[in-house]
Write a protein that holds these residues in place. Structure first.
Motif, PDB file in Angstrom:
ATOM      1  N   MET A   1       0.702  -1.430   0.002  1.00 33.96           N
ATOM      2  CA  MET A   1      -0.148  -0.034   0.069  1.00 33.96           C
ATOM      3  C   MET A   1       1.109   1.073  -0.490  1.00 33.96           C
ATOM      4  O   MET A   1       2.283   1.375   1.172  1.00 33.96           O
ATOM      5  CB  MET A   1      -0.948   0.224   1.881  1.00 33.96           C
ATOM      6  CG  MET A   1      -1.620  -0.939   0.987  1.00 33.96           C
ATOM      7  SD  MET A   1      -3.003  -1.000   2.575  1.00 33.96           S
ATOM      8  CE  MET A   1      -1.261  -1.250   4.342  1.00 33.96           C
ATOM      9  N   LYS A   2       0.442   2.399  -0.800  1.00 32.24           N
ATOM     10  CA  LYS A   2       1.014   3.534  -0.157  1.00 32.24           C
ATOM     11  C   LYS A   2      -0.029   4.694  -0.550  1.00 32.24           C
ATOM     12  O   LYS A   2      -1.752   4.154  -0.320  1.00 32.24           O
ATOM     13  CB  LYS A   2       1.352   3.946  -2.085  1.00 32.24           C
ATOM     14  CG  LYS A   2       2.340   3.157  -2.723  1.00 32.24           C
ATOM     15  CD  LYS A   2       2.749   3.666  -3.870  1.00 32.24           C
ATOM     16  CE  LYS A   2       4.023   2.603  -5.061  1.00 32.24           C
ATOM     17  NZ  LYS A   2       3.975   2.730  -6.412  1.00 32.24           N
ATOM     18  N   THR A  41      -3.976  14.617  -6.749  1.00 33.57           N
ATOM     19  CA  THR A  41      -4.550  14.599  -8.020  1.00 33.57           C
ATOM     20  C   THR A  41      -5.306  13.875  -8.768  1.00 33.57           C
ATOM     21  O   THR A  41      -6.028  13.918  -9.541  1.00 33.57           O
ATOM     22  CB  THR A  41      -5.044  16.530  -8.517  1.00 33.57           C
ATOM     23  OG1 THR A  41      -4.018  15.929  -9.097  1.00 33.57           O
ATOM     24  CG2 THR A  41      -5.091  17.755  -7.683  1.00 33.57           C
ATOM     25  N   ALA A  42      -3.773  13.302  -9.363  1.00 35.16           N
ATOM     26  CA  ALA A  42      -4.688  11.801 -10.515  1.00 35.16           C
ATOM     27  C   ALA A  42      -4.958  10.340  -9.500  1.00 35.16           C
ATOM     28  O   ALA A  42      -5.768   9.503 -10.449  1.00 35.16           O
ATOM     29  CB  ALA A  42      -3.056  10.924 -10.786  1.00 35.16           C
ATOM     30  N   HIS A  43      -5.512  10.618  -8.282  1.00 38.64           N
ATOM     31  CA  HIS A  43      -5.779   9.327  -7.852  1.00 38.64           C
ATOM     32  C   HIS A  43      -7.098  10.113  -6.693  1.00 38.64           C
ATOM     33  O   HIS A  43      -8.183   9.200  -6.562  1.00 38.64           O
ATOM     34  CB  HIS A  43      -4.982   8.646  -6.220  1.00 38.64           C
ATOM     35  CG  HIS A  43      -3.577   8.513  -7.032  1.00 38.64           C
ATOM     36  ND1 HIS A  43      -4.259   7.611  -7.894  1.00 38.64           N
ATOM     37  CD2 HIS A  43      -2.421   9.266  -7.298  1.00 38.64           C
ATOM     38  CE1 HIS A  43      -2.139   6.843  -8.521  1.00 38.64           C
ATOM     39  NE2 HIS A  43      -1.411   8.403  -8.050  1.00 38.64           N
ATOM     40  N   ILE A  53      -3.464   4.107  -1.873  1.00 37.69           N
ATOM     41  CA  ILE A  53      -3.543   3.463  -2.905  1.00 37.69           C
ATOM     42  C   ILE A  53      -3.515   2.381  -2.537  1.00 37.69           C
ATOM     43  O   ILE A  53      -2.156   1.947  -2.085  1.00 37.69           O
ATOM     44  CB  ILE A  53      -2.066   4.031  -4.325  1.00 37.69           C
ATOM     45  CG1 ILE A  53      -2.305   5.316  -4.380  1.00 37.69           C
ATOM     46  CG2 ILE A  53      -2.545   2.857  -5.601  1.00 37.69           C
ATOM     47  CD1 ILE A  53      -3.691   5.942  -4.679  1.00 37.69           C
ATOM     48  N   LEU A  54      -4.046   1.269  -2.682  1.00 38.71           N
ATOM     49  CA  LEU A  54      -3.864  -0.332  -2.655  1.00 38.71           C
ATOM     50  C   LEU A  54      -2.809  -1.644  -3.958  1.00 38.71           C
ATOM     51  O   LEU A  54      -2.583  -0.519  -5.043  1.00 38.71           O
ATOM     52  CB  LEU A  54      -5.428  -0.499  -2.971  1.00 38.71           C
ATOM     53  CG  LEU A  54      -6.373  -0.225  -1.478  1.00 38.71           C
ATOM     54  CD1 LEU A  54      -7.641  -1.232  -1.726  1.00 38.71           C
ATOM     55  CD2 LEU A  54      -5.317  -0.242  -0.063  1.00 38.71           C
ATOM     56  N   ASP A  55      -2.220  -2.099  -3.391  1.00 38.87           N
ATOM     57  CA  ASP A  55      -1.974  -2.969  -4.833  1.00 38.87           C
ATOM     58  C   ASP A  55      -2.312  -3.328  -5.949  1.00 38.87           C
ATOM     59  O   ASP A  55      -1.402  -3.236  -7.192  1.00 38.87           O
ATOM     60  CB  ASP A  55      -1.497  -4.451  -3.962  1.00 38.87           C
ATOM     61  CG  ASP A  55      -0.856  -4.509  -2.609  1.00 38.87           C
ATOM     62  OD1 ASP A  55      -0.357  -3.432  -2.551  1.00 38.87           O
ATOM     63  OD2 ASP A  55      -0.674  -5.445  -2.036  1.00 38.87           O
ATOM     64  N   GLU A  56      -3.746  -2.964  -6.318  1.00 36.49           N
ATOM     65  CA  GLU A  56      -4.113  -2.985  -7.460  1.00 36.49           C
ATOM     66  C   GLU A  56      -4.892  -2.030  -8.709  1.00 36.49           C
ATOM     67  O   GLU A  56      -5.603  -1.378  -8.632  1.00 36.49           O
ATOM     68  CB  GLU A  56      -5.366  -4.192  -7.524  1.00 36.49           C
ATOM     69  CG  GLU A  56      -6.982  -3.252  -6.222  1.00 36.49           C
ATOM     70  CD  GLU A  56      -6.294  -4.129  -5.232  1.00 36.49           C
ATOM     71  OE1 GLU A  56      -6.945  -4.059  -4.259  1.00 36.49           O
ATOM     72  OE2 GLU A  56      -4.827  -4.608  -4.798  1.00 36.49           O
ATOM     73  N   ASN A  57      -4.312  -0.417  -7.694  1.00 37.54           N
ATOM     74  CA  ASN A  57      -4.104   1.374  -7.875  1.00 37.54           C
ATOM     75  C   ASN A  57      -5.364   1.164  -7.540  1.00 37.54           C
ATOM     76  O   ASN A  57      -5.718   2.418  -8.004  1.00 37.54           O
ATOM     77  CB  ASN A  57      -3.744   1.265  -9.862  1.00 37.54           C
ATOM     78  CG  ASN A  57      -2.965   2.099  -9.730  1.00 37.54           C
ATOM     79  OD1 ASN A  57      -1.751   3.013  -8.551  1.00 37.54           O
ATOM     80  ND2 ASN A  57      -2.627   2.549 -10.271  1.00 37.54           N
ATOM     81  N   GLU A  58      -6.111   0.576  -7.268  1.00 38.49           N
ATOM     82  CA  GLU A  58      -7.849   1.993  -6.201  1.00 38.49           C
ATOM     83  C   GLU A  58      -7.066   2.524  -5.341  1.00 38.49           C
ATOM     84  O   GLU A  58      -6.357   2.179  -4.187  1.00 38.49           O
ATOM     85  CB  GLU A  58      -8.385   0.343  -5.515  1.00 38.49           C
ATOM     86  CG  GLU A  58      -9.870   0.739  -5.060  1.00 38.49           C
ATOM     87  CD  GLU A  58     -10.179   0.214  -4.573  1.00 38.49           C
ATOM     88  OE1 GLU A  58     -11.388   0.386  -4.901  1.00 38.49           O
ATOM     89  OE2 GLU A  58      -9.987  -1.611  -4.795  1.00 38.49           O
TER      90      GLU A  58
END
Length: 204
Positions: A1-2, A41-43, A53-58
């Protein structure tokens, strides 16, 4: 995770403390949501931190949503009770703490980020009155209890501790401790925890 966030945001700090208490690994990506090149803003279409940000980029955003999700990832140190009266109590404390942070942040922005000619002292006073009313209520609600909701640390304590520390950072002139001894006692205890020490924001 990020986790996308800043070191001074109390909402980001709340999430970081939950991550630490839950012993969850993550990467902190520092970002300035006010900057022209903000990454968040990109997320998050709202352009706010924190953003997980989850591992699947969600992406998951809003600190209340993030901490609720994080508490489900590990049985270690559950911070939010199952649905019922106890859960409502914890979330009520979180709402109070977030309200204090909202008012403090709004007053700080009005005072420090708006041109002096455009500042509205009455608006700042309105936010300050909200803070005082919330602190009076929380201090009375805490009473002599060890923690906000009894004898164990929970999300209510984390949110409250972060909110009070944010007042120290952004509005030290409020000097809230002398009139809120119960909250001062709780803050002293929380500030000694490793999770609070590791996430202490830089001086204003």
């Amino acid at each position: 995770m990020k986790l996308i966030g800043s070191l001074t945001s109390p909402y980001v700090r709340k999430v970081r403390i939950v991550l630490a208490e839950k012993k969850l690994d993550y990467e902190l990506i520092l970002d300035d949501p006010w900057g022209a090149t903000a990454q968040v803003t990109a997320h998050n279409p709202l352009g706010k931190v924190p953003c997980l940000i989850l591992d699947e980029n969600e992406a998951i955003f809003d600190s209340r949503v993030i901490v609720e999700y994080l508490d489900t990832l590990s049985p270690v140190g559950r911070l939010i009770p199952p649905p019922g009266r106890e859960r409502v109590e914890v979330k009520r404390w979180e709402a109070l703490a977030d309200g204090v942070m909202d008012a403090c942040s709004t007053a700080f922005i009005e005072t420090h980020r708006r041109a002096e000619a455009l500042r509205d002292p009455a608006w700042v006073e309105r936010q300050t009155s909200k803070i005082h009313a919330a602190l009076d209520y929380m201090n009375s609600l805490l009473g002599e209890q060890a923690y906000c909701c009894g004898v164990n640390l929970c999300l209510a304590d984390i949110a409250t501790g972060v909110a009070l520390s944010y007042l120290d950072l952004r509005s030290p002139e409020l000097d809230w401790r002398p009139h809120h001894a119960n909250l001062a006692r709780l803050t002293e205890k929380l500030n000694a925890r490793a999770s609070f020490i590791a996430t202490r924001p830089p001086a204003a």
